[in-house]
Every structure is written in C-alpha cells, then in structure tokens.
Design a protein around this motif. Structure first.
Motif, PDB file in Angstrom:
ATOM      1  N   ALA A 242       0.844  -1.185   0.000  1.00 17.07           N
ATOM      2  CA  ALA A 242       0.000   0.000   0.000  1.00 17.07           C
ATOM      3  C   ALA A 242       0.883   1.240   0.000  1.00 17.07           C
ATOM      4  N   MET A 243       0.517   2.225  -0.824  1.00 20.88           N
ATOM      5  CA  MET A 243       1.293   3.450  -0.900  1.00 20.88           C
ATOM      6  C   MET A 243       1.133   4.220   0.397  1.00 20.88           C
ATOM      7  N   PRO A 244       2.225   4.736   0.961  1.00 17.38           N
ATOM      8  CA  PRO A 244       2.144   5.376   2.269  1.00 17.38           C
ATOM      9  C   PRO A 244       1.296   6.628   2.278  1.00 17.38           C
TER      10      PRO A 244
ATOM     11  N   ALA B 299     -13.453  -1.754   1.249  1.00 18.55           N
ATOM     12  CA  ALA B 299     -13.991  -0.552   0.621  1.00 18.55           C
ATOM     13  C   ALA B 299     -12.882   0.484   0.494  1.00 18.55           C
ATOM     14  N   LEU B 300     -12.715   1.002  -0.712  1.00 19.83           N
ATOM     15  CA  LEU B 300     -11.756   2.068  -0.982  1.00 19.83           C
ATOM     16  C   LEU B 300     -12.520   3.342  -1.267  1.00 19.83           C
ATOM     17  N   SER B 301     -12.009   4.474  -0.803  1.00 20.06           N
ATOM     18  CA  SER B 301     -12.735   5.735  -0.926  1.00 20.06           C
ATOM     19  C   SER B 301     -12.027   6.698  -1.865  1.00 20.06           C
ATOM     20  N   GLU B 302     -12.768   7.180  -2.860  1.00 24.08           N
ATOM     21  CA  GLU B 302     -12.317   8.255  -3.749  1.00 24.08           C
ATOM     22  C   GLU B 302     -12.793   9.579  -3.155  1.00 24.08           C
ATOM     23  N   THR B 303     -11.879  10.519  -3.006  1.00 21.95           N
ATOM     24  CA  THR B 303     -12.211  11.726  -2.252  1.00 21.95           C
ATOM     25  C   THR B 303     -12.282  12.989  -3.095  1.00 21.95           C
ATOM     26  N   ARG B 304     -11.948  12.891  -4.406  1.00 29.52           N
ATOM     27  CA  ARG B 304     -11.802  14.135  -5.152  1.00 29.52           C
ATOM     28  C   ARG B 304     -12.767  14.307  -6.312  1.00 29.52           C
ATOM     29  N   SER B 305     -13.151  13.242  -6.995  1.00 27.14           N
ATOM     30  CA  SER B 305     -13.956  13.403  -8.195  1.00 27.14           C
ATOM     31  C   SER B 305     -14.763  12.138  -8.455  1.00 27.14           C
ATOM     32  N   GLU B 306     -15.868  12.276  -9.198  1.00 21.75           N
ATOM     33  CA  GLU B 306     -16.714  11.137  -9.499  1.00 21.75           C
ATOM     34  C   GLU B 306     -15.994  10.143 -10.401  1.00 21.75           C
ATOM     35  N   LEU B 307     -16.200   8.849 -10.132  1.00 23.64           N
ATOM     36  CA  LEU B 307     -15.616   7.781 -10.936  1.00 23.64           C
ATOM     37  C   LEU B 307     -16.444   7.569 -12.199  1.00 23.64           C
TER      38      LEU B 307
ATOM     39  N   LEU C  84      -3.033  -3.625 -10.749  1.00 26.75           N
ATOM     40  CA  LEU C  84      -3.624  -2.372 -10.304  1.00 26.75           C
ATOM     41  C   LEU C  84      -5.040  -2.236 -10.847  1.00 26.75           C
ATOM     42  N   VAL C  85      -5.912  -1.686 -10.034  1.00 27.96           N
ATOM     43  CA  VAL C  85      -7.216  -1.237 -10.503  1.00 27.96           C
ATOM     44  C   VAL C  85      -7.054   0.221 -10.921  1.00 27.96           C
TER      45      VAL C  85
ATOM     46  N   PRO D 208      -5.333  -3.669  -5.383  1.00 29.01           N
ATOM     47  CA  PRO D 208      -6.543  -4.415  -5.015  1.00 29.01           C
ATOM     48  C   PRO D 208      -6.631  -4.728  -3.530  1.00 29.01           C
ATOM     49  N   GLU D 209      -5.481  -4.855  -2.869  1.00 27.03           N
ATOM     50  CA  GLU D 209      -5.467  -5.197  -1.451  1.00 27.03           C
ATOM     51  C   GLU D 209      -5.771  -4.006  -0.561  1.00 27.03           C
ATOM     52  N   GLY D 210      -5.828  -2.804  -1.136  1.00 29.13           N
ATOM     53  CA  GLY D 210      -6.104  -1.609  -0.344  1.00 29.13           C
ATOM     54  C   GLY D 210      -4.950  -0.634  -0.385  1.00 29.13           C
ATOM     55  N   GLY D 211      -5.099   0.448   0.315  1.00 23.74           N
ATOM     56  CA  GLY D 211      -4.067   1.477   0.341  1.00 23.74           C
ATOM     57  C   GLY D 211      -4.537   2.743  -0.354  1.00 23.74           C
ATOM     58  N   THR D 212      -3.711   3.767  -0.286  1.00 28.79           N
ATOM     59  CA  THR D 212      -4.037   5.059  -0.876  1.00 28.79           C
ATOM     60  C   THR D 212      -3.662   5.064  -2.354  1.00 28.79           C
ATOM     61  N   PRO D 213      -4.514   5.588  -3.223  1.00 36.39           N
ATOM     62  CA  PRO D 213      -4.219   5.535  -4.657  1.00 36.39           C
ATOM     63  C   PRO D 213      -3.202   6.570  -5.091  1.00 36.39           C
TER      64      PRO D 213
END
Length: 439
Positions: free
Chosen positions: A81-83, A146-154, A165-166, A180-185
């Motif tokens: 996962a990216m720090p 569950a992964l959360s997008e915080t800036r713009s609609e997918l 990678l997704v 896929p395992e989680g972490g910050t995009p």
C-alpha cells in the motif's frame, strides 16, 4: 422451481443432498419409501449487495490465479500500500521512442528471471459515483474491502494484470491507480475532461495504460514507474474537437483505436502519434470496440454493429459488413476467444451471440433491462452483464457456444426463461462498465 417425484410420497424425510450446476440447483430429498428431486432455477431471487449509496458506474471481476509475468525488471516491485497519496505532475511528455532502448535491455533480464503474482480467490470490484470502490466476494456476497475516492466522481475502470492495479478514470480528467489489497491511490493528471474509456496492453514488452477523454485526446501512461515523481504520461495525442467515447489497443499491430462522437474510428500509432487511417461508416457516436485478430468490431448509438478490416489499405475496403438487429444503442461487445463468436449487448434489453461471418444470431437473451456492459467468465462459461437498474446478471451460455457448431435458434426458444443469477448493488444508479480479468 420444478419438482420431479420418483415415487409416492413417504412419511418422513431421511436425507438431503445438494448439487449445483450450470444455471440451476438440484436438491435430492430422501424419505422412507421415495426420493424427490427439486430443481431450483436461479432466475428469480436476486441477491442484493448493500453498501453503495450512488450509481454504480463500473465493475471489474478478477478471476482465478493464473499469474502474470512482469516483464521489465523495473516492474517487479513489491505491491505494498502506498504510504500517502501523491500526484504525478502535469505531463512532461516523454517519447516512447526514448524508452525503446531501455526496454530492450530490460527484456533480456525479464526473460531470464520472470516473476509472477496471483490472487487465490475471486473478487468483484464495483465503482460508484458515491466515490467508493468495493471489493465483493462473489460467493458469499459480502464486502471484503472498501476504498474511498475523495476528489472526483468515478467514470471508468480497467484492471492492469501485470502491475496488478485497478485503474479508474474520473470526471475531472484524473486517473487513480489502486492496489486491489487496499491502500491510498496514486493520482495521475493529464486530461482536462472526463475519462470516458480505459484499456491496457503490452507495447515493447511492457504494460501501458491507455485513456480516452471527452477533451478529444488519448494518452499513453507508463504505470510501471508509478513510484517515480515524474509524469506517467509518455504520449498525449490530440485527435480534434470530437469527444473520445471508446478506445481499444491492438497489441499485435501496435495500434491504438479511438471511437469518437462524430462516428469515426481513428487508428493511431501510439509511439509516433501518427493517424494511420480512419474508419468511416457509423452515423452516430462509436460507443464500444472489440478485436478479433485483424478485424475490429464496433458498436454505435446508430444501433448497428460494424466489422472492419484492420489490414486494409483502401478506404473503400475498410468496412467488411454491418450487422443490424438491436433497437437501441449498442453498449458493449466481446469476442469469445475459443469459438470466435461475437456477443453484443444493448439498452434494448437484448444480449445476442453472433456467428458474424454468417450474419446469424445463435443465442439471444431478453430481459426487461437496459444492458450497459458485459464480460465473459471463462471458468463457468457465463456472460456477466451490468444493467441500468444497478444489477449484475450472470447468464450461462449453451455449451455449444464454447467452440462447437451450433445451429441458429428461433427467437422464442433462444430467449425463453434465461437462467440468470442477479446481484444487486444496493444503489439506485447504473453500471456502465464491466471487465473480467484473469490474474
């Protein structure tokens, strides 16, 4: 539900046995003097996946553990996962020609010491404009992550099997790369309007991400260097004033195909940024593309499917044939690799399996749904389709479509009682993209 009784009714049930099959479940009920056989057709009950609160715009099904060889040595990184989230700078375009020499050197090392990754289980990823990506267990129907997008609609999504990678395209023109395992995009910027379509493919023995946007351009992204602070955009091609609606990368020809809302399909060399040819014939937006060897199949809002010869050098011989048959927009296309059959889905509620050389429909599914996307699940010989009413439906194809010859069927027989498993997203929105990946 159907019941078959083998003898007269008995006084007590002494045993039960369950057997699952293609499209239905069978339960054997044993009593003192008889045995009943119950068949449950799974086209009635729908399983709801609770969690999303907005329209579901994309689905990726990740199946099996076939693994993938990460060819360049620099792609063999630990997938942790990216720090923290960081952004790629706006494009400082780096030519693919400049990478060719480096890639050639890395190919030798890759061939000598390939590396594989795989996921033991099956997952389904859903993306919604509620700005969440959810990882579902398709058997237990529970949310794993569950992964959360915080800036713009997918708006679009594709899976990159080599880099695992997704990849999501957003309404603001940005692209996110998710583990896929989680972490910050990782956030990548390069477009200035909605990312309408994404694709991945191997070019010079390396996996690249390709994007098409409403800003009238396509871009090539080197996602293997995602840990670098440099821009991942290695080429950005302006097509013109028309919106890009669909893209497809042809690996064996090394060409990038872009369908636009002017009804034209543009064929580009993604390295030299040269338009090699244009396919003209659709009367409305080109909404979806599929490849079958040296042939391109396109679907459009003009309700037709067209077959194109990628090797033709003359405009008058580009178009091979046109398949009518849908009453509304063609939303998605795919080719069954083992049989060469074409499958199309549209918002008219039809999924059709074609022998496109004979211009005949071999199998047809009808539902009171607006189909928006689909993919093929090889392990179970099923079509996975997404609908306007936020459902994911699984249809088992006839075994004859797996490669054996099948005679065309009458419409009534082909469409009666489709055997389907429905997975509802729990939202009030729509599924607009669907992808099935073996990793």
């Amino acid at each position: 539900m159907a019941m078959h009784t083998c003898s007269s009714a008995g006084p007590q049930i002494s045993g039960l046995s369950y057997h699952g099959g293609f499209g239905h479940d069978v339960v054997f009920v044993a009593s003192d003097f008889n045995m009943d056989v119950w068949q449950f057709d799974r086209n009635v009950p729908h399983k709801e996946l609770d969690g999303h609160t907005g329209p579901v715009v994309a689905i990726c099904s990740v199946e099996g553990s076939s693994g993938g060889s990460e060819t360049p040595s620099r792609q063999r990184q630990e997938h942790e996962a990216m720090p923290e989230e960081h952004e790629c700078a706006p494009p400082e375009e780096m030519s693919l020609l400049e990478l060719a020499k480096l890639e050639a050197e890395e190919e030798a090392a890759s061939e000598a010491s390939g590396h594989t990754h795989g996921m033991e289980s099956v997952s389904v990823f859903s993306a919604s404009i509620d700005n969440s990506i959810r990882n579902w267990d398709p058997k237990e129907m529970v949310c794993r992550l569950a992964l959360s997008e915080t800036r713009s609609e997918l708006r679009s999504m594709v899976y990159a099997p080599v880099n695992r990678l997704v990849c999501t395209g957003n309404d603001d023109g940005s692209i996110r790369l998710w583990h896929p395992e989680g972490g910050t995009p990782l956030t990548c910027e390069g477009h200035h309007n909605t990312i309408s379509s994404l694709d991945v493919g191997i070019l010079h023995r390396q996996e690249y991400l390709f994007s098409g946007s409403y800003d009238g351009s396509v871009a090539v992204w080197d996602i293997s260097r995602r840990q670098s602070k440099q821009s991942l955009v290695v080429n950005h091609i302006e097509l013109g004033i028309y919106e890009v609606q669909s893209i497809k990368f042809c690996e064996h020809l090394g060409t990038l195909l872009a369908g636009c809302n002017d009804g034209v399909i543009y064929v580009y060399d993604p390295v030299k940024s040269i338009c090699l040819k244009e396919f003209r014939g659709h009367e409305d937006s080109v909404t979806c593309l599929a490849l079958d060897g040296n042939f391109l199949v396109s679907g459009s809002q003009d309700r037709t499917i067209k077959l194109w010869n990628l090797l033709s050098e003359h405009q008058e011989t580009h178009l091979v044939k046109t398949l009518p048959g849908h009453r509304r927009t063609i939303e998605d296309l795919l080719v069954l690799a083992q049989s060469g059959h074409l499958v199309s889905c549209a918002t008219d509620g039809h999924i059709k399996c074609w022998d496109y050389t004979a211009e005949t429909v071999l199998h047809e599914i009808k539902l009171e749904e607006e189909f928006l996307c689909m993919d093929y699940k090889k392990s179970t010989h099923q079509i996975v389709a997404g609908t306007e009413s936020h459902k994911v439906l699984l249809f088992t194809l006839p075994l004859e479509l797996g490669g054996e010859h099948m005679e065309p069927v009458a419409e009534e027989a082909a469409t009666a009682s489709p055997e389907a498993v429905a997975l509802e997203s729990g939202s009030n929105g729509r599924i607009s993209d669907l992808s099935l990946i073996h990793i």
